[in-house]
Design an enzyme around this catalytic site. Structure first.
Site, PDB file in Angstrom:
ATOM      1  N   LYS A   1     -10.799  -7.102  -4.130  1.00 51.15           N
ATOM      2  CA  LYS A   1      -9.849  -6.047  -3.776  1.00 51.15           C
ATOM      3  C   LYS A   1     -10.157  -4.805  -4.621  1.00 51.15           C
ATOM      4  O   LYS A   1     -10.160  -4.871  -5.855  1.00 51.15           O
ATOM      5  CB  LYS A   1      -8.434  -6.561  -4.069  1.00 51.15           C
ATOM      6  CG  LYS A   1      -7.345  -5.941  -3.232  1.00 51.15           C
ATOM      7  CD  LYS A   1      -6.061  -6.723  -3.475  1.00 51.15           C
ATOM      8  CE  LYS A   1      -4.889  -6.122  -2.751  1.00 51.15           C
ATOM      9  NZ  LYS A   1      -3.646  -6.766  -3.149  1.00 51.15           N
TER      10      LYS A   1
HETATM   11  C1  E4P Z   1      -1.046  -5.780  -1.064  1.00 47.34           C
HETATM   12  O1  E4P Z   1      -2.004  -6.529  -1.033  1.00 47.34           O
HETATM   13  C2  E4P Z   1      -0.089  -5.703  -2.159  1.00 47.34           C
HETATM   14  O2  E4P Z   1      -0.254  -6.828  -2.991  1.00 47.34           O
HETATM   15  C3  E4P Z   1       1.330  -5.744  -1.743  1.00 47.34           C
HETATM   16  O3  E4P Z   1       1.477  -5.977  -0.356  1.00 47.34           O
HETATM   17  C4  E4P Z   1       2.187  -4.683  -2.301  1.00 47.34           C
HETATM   18  O4  E4P Z   1       3.500  -4.894  -1.867  1.00 47.34           O
HETATM   19  P1  E4P Z   1       4.765  -4.245  -2.578  1.00 47.34           P
HETATM   20  O5  E4P Z   1       4.833  -2.806  -2.159  1.00 47.34           O
HETATM   21  O6  E4P Z   1       5.920  -5.041  -2.057  1.00 47.34           O
HETATM   22  O7  E4P Z   1       4.553  -4.384  -4.064  1.00 47.34           O
END
Ligand code: E4P
Length: 218
Positions: A87
């Protein structure tokens, strides 16, 4: 549509896996910290633990922000397990790293995407997944679902193979709306998946069926 769970909590990952509909897991440094997973060795071990629970892709996020460091960290993550997807944040060095990883056959998830332009760039760089954060846009009074629709249109116009991974899903209606818009993947909390199960008429109907069965078989 693939279902990913957005957590580093092993119990929740197991629960989603046991339901039989889980296609993968996304994590981020905040989710790791929330579970008390700190220190490089513990974090790397936790990724392997997650891979051993699920059958699908597991996103592991780099914390480096400079090209050479992103490459070093990403390659180390990719070597941990065949299910790992690296990522990478949507920054200039991140885009360069996406292209590098793509050329090397290392799968990537471009994270922190908030605009169609960023998603176009991620696809051009060969990202496997692009993660538009729809919930965080909703949080600032901007239509997160509209971003999913715009990216879908752009990718379909040119046949980009990058998969739209609708992220920052907050609830079950986000899942339904993303499915309508043609997101390839959604990642959300366990509650957003569990919510799909629920309908009061199902509960009422089942209670009646069981009651009638008992009457007829007592
Ligand atoms: C994406 O991969 C992130 O981990 C995640 O969806 C972020 O979500 P949040 O805005 O609820 O922290």
């Amino acid at each position: 549509m693939k279902f990913f769970i957005d957590t580093a909590n092993l119990d929740q990952i197991k629960e989603a896996q046991e339901l039989g509909v889980l296609d993968g897991v996304t994590t981020n440094p905040s989710l790791m910290a929330k579970e008390g997973i700190t220190g490089k060795d513990n974090i790397l071990k936790h990724y392997v633990d997650i891979c051993n629970i699920v059958d699908g892709d597991v996103s592991a996020e780099v914390v480096a922000t400079e090209f050479k460091e992103i490459i070093k960290e990403g390659e180390e993550l990719a070597e941990l397990h065949e299910q790992i997807v690296v990522k990478v944040p949507m920054i200039k060095d991140g885009v360069k790293a996406l292209k590098y990883f793509s050329d090397k056959g290392i799968r990537t998830n471009c994270t922190l995407v908030f605009s169609p332009g960023q998603a176009l760039l991620a696809a051009k760089a060969g990202a496997t997944y692009v993660s538009p954060f729809l919930g965080r846009l909703d949080d600032i009074s901007t239509d997160g679902l509209n971003l999913i629709a715009e990216i879908r249109l752009i990718y379909d116009n040119y046949g980009f193979e990058t998969q739209i991974l609708a992220a920052s899903i907050r609830h079950t209606m986000h899942v339904i709306d993303c499915a309508k818009l043609g997101a390839d993947v959604m990642t959300g909390p366990l509650s957003s998946i569990d919510g799909l199960l629920k309908h009061p008429l199902t509960d009422i109907g089942l209670a009646k069926f069981l009651e009638d069965y008992k009457k007829g078989n007592s």
